[in-house]
Design a protein around this motif. Sequence first.
Motif, mmCIF file in Angstrom:
data_model
loop_
_atom_site.group_PDB
_atom_site.id
_atom_site.type_symbol
_atom_site.label_atom_id
_atom_site.label_comp_id
_atom_site.label_asym_id
_atom_site.label_seq_id
_atom_site.Cartn_x
_atom_site.Cartn_y
_atom_site.Cartn_z
ATOM 1 N N ARG A 39 -1.522 6.376 -39.775
ATOM 2 C CA ARG A 39 -1.396 6.523 -41.232
ATOM 3 C C ARG A 39 -2.760 6.618 -41.908
ATOM 4 O O ARG A 39 -2.898 7.317 -42.909
ATOM 5 C CB ARG A 39 -0.603 5.356 -41.806
ATOM 6 C CG ARG A 39 0.869 5.478 -41.533
ATOM 7 C CD ARG A 39 1.670 4.477 -42.348
ATOM 8 N NE ARG A 39 3.081 4.727 -42.174
ATOM 9 C CZ ARG A 39 3.975 3.793 -41.913
ATOM 10 N NH1 ARG A 39 3.608 2.538 -41.843
ATOM 11 N NH2 ARG A 39 5.237 4.111 -41.754
ATOM 12 N N ARG A 40 -3.763 5.936 -41.377
ATOM 13 C CA ARG A 40 -5.127 6.032 -41.923
ATOM 14 C C ARG A 40 -5.741 7.388 -41.617
ATOM 15 O O ARG A 40 -6.438 7.973 -42.448
ATOM 16 C CB ARG A 40 -6.021 4.927 -41.346
ATOM 17 C CG ARG A 40 -5.899 3.595 -42.015
ATOM 18 C CD ARG A 40 -7.031 2.646 -41.619
ATOM 19 N NE ARG A 40 -7.383 2.660 -40.210
ATOM 20 C CZ ARG A 40 -6.809 1.911 -39.251
ATOM 21 N NH1 ARG A 40 -5.829 1.087 -39.563
ATOM 22 N NH2 ARG A 40 -7.199 1.991 -38.006
ATOM 23 N N LEU A 41 -5.497 7.908 -40.420
ATOM 24 C CA LEU A 41 -6.091 9.180 -40.002
ATOM 25 C C LEU A 41 -5.417 10.397 -40.627
ATOM 26 O O LEU A 41 -6.080 11.392 -40.926
ATOM 27 C CB LEU A 41 -6.018 9.316 -38.475
ATOM 28 C CG LEU A 41 -6.902 8.410 -37.644
ATOM 29 C CD1 LEU A 41 -6.572 8.575 -36.167
ATOM 30 C CD2 LEU A 41 -8.374 8.723 -37.896
ATOM 31 N N ALA A 42 -4.115 10.320 -40.816
ATOM 32 C CA ALA A 42 -3.326 11.483 -41.234
ATOM 33 C C ALA A 42 -3.850 12.194 -42.477
ATOM 34 O O ALA A 42 -4.017 13.418 -42.458
ATOM 35 C CB ALA A 42 -1.862 11.089 -41.407
ATOM 36 N N PRO A 43 -4.152 11.503 -43.583
ATOM 37 C CA PRO A 43 -4.592 12.234 -44.783
ATOM 38 C C PRO A 43 -5.886 13.030 -44.570
ATOM 39 O O PRO A 43 -6.072 14.075 -45.172
ATOM 40 C CB PRO A 43 -4.806 11.125 -45.820
ATOM 41 C CG PRO A 43 -4.015 9.969 -45.337
ATOM 42 C CD PRO A 43 -3.998 10.077 -43.838
ATOM 43 N N ASN A 44 -6.751 12.546 -43.711
ATOM 44 C CA ASN A 44 -8.023 13.236 -43.467
ATOM 45 C C ASN A 44 -7.916 14.351 -42.435
ATOM 46 O O ASN A 44 -8.746 15.253 -42.425
ATOM 47 C CB ASN A 44 -9.086 12.233 -43.013
ATOM 48 C CG ASN A 44 -9.412 11.229 -44.090
ATOM 49 O OD1 ASN A 44 -9.441 11.564 -45.271
ATOM 50 N ND2 ASN A 44 -9.624 9.991 -43.699
ATOM 51 N N LEU A 45 -6.910 14.279 -41.577
ATOM 52 C CA LEU A 45 -6.820 15.252 -40.493
ATOM 53 C C LEU A 45 -5.728 16.296 -40.690
ATOM 54 O O LEU A 45 -5.833 17.396 -40.175
ATOM 55 C CB LEU A 45 -6.628 14.525 -39.160
ATOM 56 C CG LEU A 45 -7.780 13.593 -38.787
ATOM 57 C CD1 LEU A 45 -7.482 12.866 -37.484
ATOM 58 C CD2 LEU A 45 -9.093 14.345 -38.673
ATOM 59 N N PHE A 46 -4.690 15.963 -41.429
ATOM 60 C CA PHE A 46 -3.655 16.947 -41.728
ATOM 61 C C PHE A 46 -4.054 17.698 -42.988
ATOM 62 O O PHE A 46 -3.617 17.386 -44.090
ATOM 63 C CB PHE A 46 -2.279 16.281 -41.935
ATOM 64 C CG PHE A 46 -1.591 15.882 -40.668
ATOM 65 C CD1 PHE A 46 -1.525 16.748 -39.594
ATOM 66 C CD2 PHE A 46 -0.990 14.652 -40.555
ATOM 67 C CE1 PHE A 46 -0.881 16.397 -38.428
ATOM 68 C CE2 PHE A 46 -0.339 14.274 -39.401
ATOM 69 C CZ PHE A 46 -0.297 15.149 -38.332
#
Length: 112
Positions: free
Chosen positions: A13-20
């Motif tokens: 959930r922390r990574l998703a906004p920056n990678l998607f």
Amino acid sequence: MKKKDKNDLARLRRLAPNLFRTLREDEERERSYRAQIEFTSYVELISTISDLLKLCITEACYDAEGASPYIKRPLNIQGVLELILQLLPVDEAELLDEIRPFLKQKEKNSTT
């Protein structure tokens, strides 16, 4: 849920906004996403549309799948043509039709 699973889920959930970033949810249509394509000019846009059309013509006339070992499945001509429809600068073409008489009148006035 196990602690490890919770930690993995929190990490995702922390990574998703920056990678998607390529596909963004379409706020106007449910279960739909948008991808942004950037062009430096209308010339580049029209050149890209032309290349996509040439690709479709080539696929329609020849089997692209047999032309290269890197093409593993048939080309989705319908998908490419739908993309072309989205890329066509239709609104800008209307503007050009509006500008043309104005420019012609200006040209006529400057020669008289």
